[in-house]
Design an enzyme around this catalytic site. Structure first.
Site, PDB file in Angstrom:
ATOM      1  N   ASP A 105       0.859  -1.182   0.000  1.00  0.00           N
ATOM      2  CA  ASP A 105       0.000   0.000   0.000  1.00  0.00           C
ATOM      3  C   ASP A 105       0.908   1.248   0.000  1.00  0.00           C
ATOM      4  O   ASP A 105       1.365   1.664  -1.060  1.00  0.00           O
ATOM      5  CB  ASP A 105      -0.903  -0.089   1.231  1.00  0.00           C
ATOM      6  N   PHE A 154      -9.976  -0.695  -0.056  1.00  0.00           N
ATOM      7  CA  PHE A 154      -9.517  -1.605   0.995  1.00  0.00           C
ATOM      8  C   PHE A 154     -10.035  -2.994   0.689  1.00  0.00           C
ATOM      9  O   PHE A 154     -11.244  -3.218   0.618  1.00  0.00           O
ATOM     10  CB  PHE A 154      -9.966  -1.143   2.378  1.00  0.00           C
TER      11      PHE A 154
HETATM   12  P1  IMP Z   1       1.956  -0.437   3.712  1.00  0.00           P
HETATM   13  O1  IMP Z   1       3.056  -0.342   4.729  1.00  0.00           O
HETATM   14  O2  IMP Z   1       1.092   0.787   3.707  1.00  0.00           O
HETATM   15  O3  IMP Z   1       2.457  -0.792   2.335  1.00  0.00           O
HETATM   16  O4  IMP Z   1       0.973  -1.533   4.224  1.00  0.00           O
HETATM   17  C1  IMP Z   1       1.171  -2.852   4.008  1.00  0.00           C
HETATM   18  C2  IMP Z   1       0.359  -3.655   4.958  1.00  0.00           C
HETATM   19  O5  IMP Z   1      -0.893  -3.034   5.299  1.00  0.00           O
HETATM   20  C3  IMP Z   1      -0.005  -4.963   4.308  1.00  0.00           C
HETATM   21  O6  IMP Z   1       0.959  -5.919   4.651  1.00  0.00           O
HETATM   22  C4  IMP Z   1      -1.359  -5.253   4.885  1.00  0.00           C
HETATM   23  O7  IMP Z   1      -1.193  -5.936   6.100  1.00  0.00           O
HETATM   24  C5  IMP Z   1      -1.954  -3.925   5.179  1.00  0.00           C
HETATM   25  N1  IMP Z   1      -2.848  -3.458   4.082  1.00  0.00           N
HETATM   26  C6  IMP Z   1      -2.644  -2.435   3.220  1.00  0.00           C
HETATM   27  N2  IMP Z   1      -3.668  -2.290   2.379  1.00  0.00           N
HETATM   28  C7  IMP Z   1      -4.544  -3.272   2.700  1.00  0.00           C
HETATM   29  C8  IMP Z   1      -5.832  -3.661   2.166  1.00  0.00           C
HETATM   30  O8  IMP Z   1      -6.386  -3.092   1.202  1.00  0.00           O
HETATM   31  N3  IMP Z   1      -6.410  -4.722   2.773  1.00  0.00           N
HETATM   32  C9  IMP Z   1      -5.854  -5.398   3.819  1.00  0.00           C
HETATM   33  N4  IMP Z   1      -4.673  -5.067   4.338  1.00  0.00           N
HETATM   34  C10 IMP Z   1      -4.019  -4.014   3.792  1.00  0.00           C
END
Ligand code: IMP
Ligand code: MG
Length: 184
Positions: A105, A154
């Site tokens: 994300d 999400f």
């Molecule tokens: P980042 O650090 O923002 O890239 O977030 C990564 C982590 O957030 C992933 O490993 C997921 O655990 C969680 N995450 C991010 N987006 C989603 C989503 O759309 N659904 C479920 N979990 C998410």
């Protein structure tokens, strides 16, 4: 019953089980070709990657090892502050590592993980993610293996959760916004 209750919270199916199977088998083939003469260690990022890594290794035609790491990210005191909850069981120095993630994300969690793992001096370090949500990226990452780019929604299912729920859905779906109410 139980599954219907979860399905009621889904706004839209993003990937069907067949879509997922197609992408996972493609990624497995690519990894098998790229690591032909190597001995890669797949590092699953708990807990969202568990279903993905379980399927992925069955599409890799090489002897692979797996290990798991658990990290937690916090929005407070500041986003991107991450800590290791459970570290790897084995050293990775000199090994060819592929980080297996369910979704990228903002990129902040993986960015942190890459910094920490690089300090241990692996021979190589690549990223394999089933889903990529580039719209919200804060930290530029360069994942070598990407299943599917998805819109800024999400999503849950196939290992991904909201409040520890929906991981066991066999497809990936966008959660109705009223369920998370701006609280991702
Ligand atoms: P980042 O650090 O923002 O890239 O977030 C990564 C982590 O957030 C992933 O490993 C997921 O655990 C969680 N995450 C991010 N987006 C989603 C989503 O759309 N659904 C479920 N979990 C998410
Ligand atoms: Mg989660």
């Amino acid at each position: 019953m139980m599954e219907n209750e979860m399905i009621d919270d889904i706004e839209e199916i993003i990937l069907t089980p067949e879509d997922i199977e197609r992408e996972v088998s493609r990624l497995g083939r690519e990894i098998s070709a790229d690591y032909m003469d190597k001995d890669p260690l797949l590092v699953g990022v708990l807990r969202g990657s568990t279903v993905f890594i379980a399927d992925l290794i069955r599409h890799i035609s090489l002897p692979v090892r797996i290990d798991f790491i658990s990290i937690s990210s916090y929005q407070h005191p500041s986003p991107g502050v991450v800590r290791i909850i459970k570290d790897l069981d084995e050293p990775i120095t000199g090994k060819d590592i592929i980080i297996i993630e369910g979704i990228i994300d903002t990129g902040l969690s993986l960015g942190y993980l890459i910094r920490v793992l690089n300090l241990r001096e692996p021979a190589s370090l690549e990223i394999c993610t089933l889903l990529d949500k580039p719209a919200r990226r804060i930290l530029a990452l360069n994942p070598k293996y990407v299943g599917v780019e998805i819109p800024d929604k999400f999503v849950v299912g196939y290992g991904l959760d909201y409040n520890q729920k929906y991981r066991n859905l066999p497809f990936i779906g966008a959660l109705k916004p009223e369920i998370y109410q701006g609280n991702r």
